[in-house]
Write a protein that holds these residues in place. Structure first.
Motif, PDB file in Angstrom:
ATOM      1  N   GLU A 298       0.808  -1.225   0.000  1.00  0.00           N
ATOM      2  CA  GLU A 298       0.000   0.000   0.000  1.00  0.00           C
ATOM      3  C   GLU A 298       0.838   1.271   0.000  1.00  0.00           C
ATOM      4  OE1 GLU A 298      -2.859  -0.272   3.132  1.00  0.00           O
ATOM      5  OE2 GLU A 298      -4.094  -1.717   2.019  1.00  0.00           O
ATOM      6  N   TYR A 299       2.095   1.179   0.419  1.00  0.00           N
ATOM      7  CA  TYR A 299       2.949   2.370   0.419  1.00  0.00           C
ATOM      8  C   TYR A 299       3.206   2.873  -1.008  1.00  0.00           C
ATOM      9  CZ  TYR A 299       7.056  -0.124  -1.276  1.00  0.00           C
ATOM     10  OH  TYR A 299       7.940  -0.835  -2.047  1.00  0.00           O
ATOM     11  N   LEU A 300       2.943   2.033  -2.008  1.00  0.00           N
ATOM     12  CA  LEU A 300       3.157   2.423  -3.405  1.00  0.00           C
ATOM     13  C   LEU A 300       2.097   3.397  -3.915  1.00  0.00           C
ATOM     14  CD1 LEU A 300       4.087  -1.077  -4.886  1.00  0.00           C
ATOM     15  CD2 LEU A 300       5.634   0.849  -4.533  1.00  0.00           C
ATOM     16  N   ILE A 301       0.938   3.417  -3.267  1.00  0.00           N
ATOM     17  CA  ILE A 301      -0.156   4.263  -3.741  1.00  0.00           C
ATOM     18  C   ILE A 301       0.289   5.729  -3.733  1.00  0.00           C
ATOM     19  CG2 ILE A 301      -2.512   5.056  -3.260  1.00  0.00           C
ATOM     20  CD1 ILE A 301      -3.078   2.230  -2.202  1.00  0.00           C
ATOM     21  N   GLY A 302       0.109   6.382  -4.874  1.00  0.00           N
ATOM     22  CA  GLY A 302       0.501   7.783  -5.017  1.00  0.00           C
ATOM     23  C   GLY A 302       1.866   7.964  -5.668  1.00  0.00           C
ATOM     24  N   LYS A 303       2.644   6.907  -5.795  1.00  0.00           N
ATOM     25  CA  LYS A 303       3.968   7.022  -6.431  1.00  0.00           C
ATOM     26  C   LYS A 303       3.789   7.347  -7.903  1.00  0.00           C
ATOM     27  CE  LYS A 303       7.010   5.126  -3.342  1.00  0.00           C
ATOM     28  NZ  LYS A 303       8.154   5.786  -2.869  1.00  0.00           N
ATOM     29  N   LYS A 304       4.711   8.165  -8.415  1.00  0.00           N
ATOM     30  CA  LYS A 304       4.654   8.557  -9.807  1.00  0.00           C
ATOM     31  C   LYS A 304       5.828   7.945 -10.550  1.00  0.00           C
ATOM     32  CE  LYS A 304       2.211  12.745  -8.759  1.00  0.00           C
ATOM     33  NZ  LYS A 304       2.143  14.174  -8.803  1.00  0.00           N
ATOM     34  N   GLY A 305       5.562   7.599 -11.811  1.00  0.00           N
ATOM     35  CA  GLY A 305       6.586   7.010 -12.656  1.00  0.00           C
ATOM     36  C   GLY A 305       6.180   7.118 -14.104  1.00  0.00           C
ATOM     37  N   PHE A 306       6.706   6.188 -14.927  1.00  0.00           N
ATOM     38  CA  PHE A 306       6.361   6.205 -16.344  1.00  0.00           C
ATOM     39  C   PHE A 306       6.278   4.780 -16.864  1.00  0.00           C
ATOM     40  CE2 PHE A 306      10.920   6.284 -16.056  1.00  0.00           C
ATOM     41  CZ  PHE A 306      11.355   5.451 -17.074  1.00  0.00           C
ATOM     42  N   ALA A 307       5.554   4.620 -17.967  1.00  0.00           N
ATOM     43  CA  ALA A 307       5.362   3.307 -18.579  1.00  0.00           C
ATOM     44  C   ALA A 307       6.593   2.960 -19.409  1.00  0.00           C
ATOM     45  CB  ALA A 307       4.117   3.316 -19.452  1.00  0.00           C
ATOM     46  N   ILE A 308       7.180   1.807 -19.169  1.00  0.00           N
ATOM     47  CA  ILE A 308       8.321   1.376 -19.977  1.00  0.00           C
ATOM     48  C   ILE A 308       7.878   0.393 -21.062  1.00  0.00           C
ATOM     49  CG2 ILE A 308      10.079   1.864 -18.263  1.00  0.00           C
ATOM     50  CD1 ILE A 308      10.074  -1.034 -17.441  1.00  0.00           C
ATOM     51  N   SER A 309       6.593   0.082 -21.076  1.00  0.00           N
ATOM     52  CA  SER A 309       5.992  -0.683 -22.175  1.00  0.00           C
ATOM     53  C   SER A 309       4.558  -0.203 -22.335  1.00  0.00           C
ATOM     54  CB  SER A 309       6.019  -2.191 -21.877  1.00  0.00           C
ATOM     55  OG  SER A 309       5.095  -2.513 -20.862  1.00  0.00           O
ATOM     56  N   ASP A 310       3.939  -0.559 -23.444  1.00  0.00           N
ATOM     57  CA  ASP A 310       2.522  -0.231 -23.610  1.00  0.00           C
ATOM     58  C   ASP A 310       1.721  -1.021 -22.578  1.00  0.00           C
ATOM     59  OD1 ASP A 310       3.042   1.431 -25.740  1.00  0.00           O
ATOM     60  OD2 ASP A 310       2.632  -0.096 -27.256  1.00  0.00           O
ATOM     61  N   LEU A 311       0.713  -0.394 -22.004  1.00  0.00           N
ATOM     62  CA  LEU A 311      -0.179  -1.073 -21.054  1.00  0.00           C
ATOM     63  C   LEU A 311      -1.470  -1.393 -21.789  1.00  0.00           C
ATOM     64  CD1 LEU A 311       1.919   0.316 -19.181  1.00  0.00           C
ATOM     65  CD2 LEU A 311       0.104   0.585 -17.528  1.00  0.00           C
ATOM     66  N   ARG A 312      -1.736  -2.710 -21.981  1.00  0.00           N
ATOM     67  CA  ARG A 312      -2.906  -3.145 -22.773  1.00  0.00           C
ATOM     68  C   ARG A 312      -3.747  -4.145 -22.037  1.00  0.00           C
ATOM     69  NH1 ARG A 312       0.025  -4.239 -28.538  1.00  0.00           N
ATOM     70  NH2 ARG A 312       1.048  -2.264 -28.651  1.00  0.00           N
TER      71      ARG A 312
END
Length: 160
Positions: free
Chosen positions: A103-117
């Motif tokens: 749950e500590y991950l909620i709110g973390k920001k990042g970027f997609a390194i692959s397409d999300l499908r």
């Protein structure tokens, strides 16, 4: 015994040996296929008529069965390490990450390194994670934010 029968016995022994090698290797590969072909060719070349070929075939099957049982008995004992079976025990009480621990991950920001499908990979604070978008397609390199953790899946949305 003619030259063809001697050749047949040699091919049969090579086939039995290759099948024996296959018992010690994981998967079914070249030794197993070559062993079956050699054993069948050896049975055909050794016998002069159908009844002799049947007898040689039955003897071959018995020899292979004895080899199989012997290898199972040998590898069942703890004295010899099996190349097929994993003997390492996993240590620890809780070997799986609980949903509450993520749950500590909620709110973390990042970027997609692959397409999300809708599933794909994302990077958050230098860590690559398997993520899932909430029911829509997200292109590679899009900015992401983790919105929830559900059933040990990390759900993300495109950051606006």
């Amino acid at each position: 015994m003619g030259a063809i029968q001697i050749l047949g016995v040699l091919v049969l022994l090579i086939g039995i040996l290759l099948i024996g090698v296959e018992f010690f290797m994981p998967g079914f590969g070249l030794p197993g296929i070559a062993g079956i072909i050699c054993a069948m060719a050896g049975i055909f070349l050794t016998g002069q008529n159908a009844s002799q070929r049947i007898v040689v075939g039955v003897i071959t099957i018995v020899i292979i069965a004895v080899m199989l049982v012997s290898s199972i008995v040998i590898f069942s004992s703890k004295k010899i390490k099996s190349p097929i079976k994993l003997d390492t025990d996993l240590q620890g009480n809780n070997l799986f990450i609980d949903e509450k621990d993520m749950e500590y991950l909620i709110g973390k920001k990042g970027f997609a390194i692959s397409d999300l499908r809708p599933a794909g990979k994302g990077e958050f604070d230098g860590v690559k994670l398997d993520v899932m978008s909430s029911n829509y397609y997200i292109k590679k390199d899009a900015a992401l934010v983790i919105t929830e953790v559900k059933n040990n899946r990390i759900i993300v949305e495109e950051e606006k």
